[in-house]
Design a protein around this motif. Structure first.
Motif, PDB file in Angstrom:
ATOM      1  N   ARG A   5      -5.580   1.029  -3.702  1.00 26.80           N
ATOM      2  CA  ARG A   5      -5.185   2.124  -4.580  1.00 26.80           C
ATOM      3  C   ARG A   5      -5.930   3.399  -4.199  1.00 26.80           C
ATOM      4  NH1 ARG A   5      -2.942   2.100  -9.717  1.00 26.80           N
ATOM      5  NH2 ARG A   5      -1.632   0.528  -8.736  1.00 26.80           N
ATOM      6  N   LEU A   6      -7.213   3.284  -3.842  1.00 24.77           N
ATOM      7  CA  LEU A   6      -7.980   4.448  -3.395  1.00 24.77           C
ATOM      8  C   LEU A   6      -7.305   5.091  -2.192  1.00 24.77           C
ATOM      9  CD1 LEU A   6     -10.435   6.355  -3.261  1.00 24.77           C
ATOM     10  CD2 LEU A   6     -11.647   4.550  -2.027  1.00 24.77           C
ATOM     11  N   ALA A   7      -6.927   4.283  -1.214  1.00 25.91           N
ATOM     12  CA  ALA A   7      -6.253   4.813  -0.029  1.00 25.91           C
ATOM     13  C   ALA A   7      -4.928   5.468  -0.411  1.00 25.91           C
ATOM     14  CB  ALA A   7      -6.030   3.702   0.993  1.00 25.91           C
ATOM     15  N   ALA A   8      -4.167   4.821  -1.282  1.00 26.59           N
ATOM     16  CA  ALA A   8      -2.860   5.344  -1.680  1.00 26.59           C
ATOM     17  C   ALA A   8      -2.996   6.673  -2.420  1.00 26.59           C
ATOM     18  CB  ALA A   8      -2.130   4.322  -2.553  1.00 26.59           C
ATOM     19  N   VAL A   9      -3.903   6.742  -3.365  1.00 21.34           N
ATOM     20  CA  VAL A   9      -4.081   7.965  -4.139  1.00 21.34           C
ATOM     21  C   VAL A   9      -4.584   9.086  -3.236  1.00 21.34           C
ATOM     22  CG1 VAL A   9      -5.483   9.009  -5.975  1.00 21.34           C
ATOM     23  CG2 VAL A   9      -4.383   6.800  -6.341  1.00 21.34           C
ATOM     24  N   ILE A  73      -2.687   2.494   7.087  1.00 20.30           N
ATOM     25  CA  ILE A  73      -1.667   2.155   8.095  1.00 20.30           C
ATOM     26  C   ILE A  73      -0.517   1.409   7.434  1.00 20.30           C
ATOM     27  CG2 ILE A  73      -1.214   0.710  10.118  1.00 20.30           C
ATOM     28  CD1 ILE A  73      -4.103   1.522  11.046  1.00 20.30           C
ATOM     29  N   ALA A  74      -0.843   0.456   6.574  1.00 20.37           N
ATOM     30  CA  ALA A  74       0.201  -0.301   5.869  1.00 20.37           C
ATOM     31  C   ALA A  74       1.029   0.612   4.963  1.00 20.37           C
ATOM     32  CB  ALA A  74      -0.415  -1.434   5.064  1.00 20.37           C
ATOM     33  N   LEU A  75       0.384   1.602   4.377  1.00 22.46           N
ATOM     34  CA  LEU A  75       1.074   2.494   3.449  1.00 22.46           C
ATOM     35  C   LEU A  75       1.911   3.559   4.151  1.00 22.46           C
ATOM     36  CD1 LEU A  75      -1.801   2.904   0.848  1.00 22.46           C
ATOM     37  CD2 LEU A  75       0.402   1.768   0.456  1.00 22.46           C
ATOM     38  N   THR A  76       1.815   3.659   5.466  1.00 23.36           N
ATOM     39  CA  THR A  76       2.637   4.630   6.191  1.00 23.36           C
ATOM     40  C   THR A  76       4.060   4.116   6.409  1.00 23.36           C
ATOM     41  OG1 THR A  76       1.890   3.823   8.357  1.00 23.36           O
ATOM     42  CG2 THR A  76       0.690   5.686   7.411  1.00 23.36           C
ATOM     43  N   ARG A  77       4.279   2.828   6.203  1.00 20.51           N
ATOM     44  CA  ARG A  77       5.650   2.312   6.315  1.00 20.51           C
ATOM     45  C   ARG A  77       6.536   2.981   5.285  1.00 20.51           C
ATOM     46  NH1 ARG A  77       5.086  -3.188   4.997  1.00 20.51           N
ATOM     47  NH2 ARG A  77       2.883  -2.874   4.765  1.00 20.51           N
ATOM     48  N   LEU A  85       2.520   3.425  -5.718  1.00 16.06           N
ATOM     49  CA  LEU A  85       2.182   4.360  -6.791  1.00 16.06           C
ATOM     50  C   LEU A  85       3.248   4.448  -7.879  1.00 16.06           C
ATOM     51  CD1 LEU A  85       0.593   7.189  -4.618  1.00 16.06           C
ATOM     52  CD2 LEU A  85      -0.571   5.434  -5.963  1.00 16.06           C
ATOM     53  N   THR A  86       4.216   3.543  -7.860  1.00 17.94           N
ATOM     54  CA  THR A  86       5.244   3.531  -8.891  1.00 17.94           C
ATOM     55  C   THR A  86       4.612   3.284 -10.259  1.00 17.94           C
ATOM     56  OG1 THR A  86       6.926   2.726  -7.364  1.00 17.94           O
ATOM     57  CG2 THR A  86       7.335   2.361  -9.707  1.00 17.94           C
ATOM     58  N   PHE A 113     -15.581  -4.790  -1.614  1.00 19.30           N
ATOM     59  CA  PHE A 113     -14.493  -4.669  -2.595  1.00 19.30           C
ATOM     60  C   PHE A 113     -13.170  -5.150  -2.011  1.00 19.30           C
ATOM     61  CE2 PHE A 113     -16.958  -0.906  -4.549  1.00 19.30           C
ATOM     62  CZ  PHE A 113     -17.601  -1.744  -5.449  1.00 19.30           C
ATOM     63  N   ALA A 114     -12.901  -4.800  -0.759  1.00 20.46           N
ATOM     64  CA  ALA A 114     -11.641  -5.201  -0.124  1.00 20.46           C
ATOM     65  C   ALA A 114     -11.571  -6.715   0.067  1.00 20.46           C
ATOM     66  CB  ALA A 114     -11.477  -4.488   1.217  1.00 20.46           C
ATOM     67  N   VAL A 115     -12.673  -7.328   0.470  1.00 25.34           N
ATOM     68  CA  VAL A 115     -12.708  -8.790   0.624  1.00 25.34           C
ATOM     69  C   VAL A 115     -12.513  -9.460  -0.724  1.00 25.34           C
ATOM     70  CG1 VAL A 115     -14.217 -10.741   1.209  1.00 25.34           C
ATOM     71  CG2 VAL A 115     -14.075  -8.771   2.735  1.00 25.34           C
TER      72      VAL A 115
END
Length: 126
Positions: A5-9, A73-77, A85-86, A113-115
């Motif tokens: 979520r941090l990366a997305a925001v 990278i995953a969120l660039t798809r 973010l819906t 946190f990611a693990v």
């Protein structure tokens, strides 16, 4: 703390432009490479304890950018960022994650946190 979520925001920002997405992705990737390289160089070339401690800090803080990079990278798809973010109040999340992103400066914090999040998702899927 949800690293994805941090990366997305962070990638979305206030307007969600494609330019911002590319800039944030580049920031995350350069953060990993540059900080880890500098940390390793300091560890290898320094003889003082202080310089080695700084080298360890750079390496650990730089590794925090690795999970951010993977998620970015995953969120660039196509549609992935919008799907993530819906239903999210972007303004509220921006305020919240602006403070939480300070965890980047705590060596290996985002890695932990990611693990933790990955293990929780794995348990939920079973």
């Amino acid at each position: 703390m949800n690293v994805r979520r941090l990366a997305a925001v962070d990638m979305h920002g206030t307007r969600g432009t494609a330019r911002r997405r590319r800039i944030i992705l580049a920031e995350f990737l350069v953060g990993v490479v540059a900080m880890v390289a500098l940390g390793i160089w300091l560890l290898a070339s320094s003889s003082s304890l202080g310089s080695r401690a700084i080298g360890l800090w750079f390496t650990g803080a730089g590794l925090n950018y690795a999970p951010l990079s993977v998620h970015a990278i995953a969120l660039t798809r196509s549609g992935a960022l919008d799907a993530e973010l819906t239903g999210v109040d972007i303004d509220r999340e921006l305020r919240r994650y602006t403070v939480l992103q300070l965890w980047v400066f705590v060596p290996l914090a985002l890695v932990v946190f990611a693990v933790r999040d990955a293990l929780a998702r794995r348990r939920a899927a079973q």
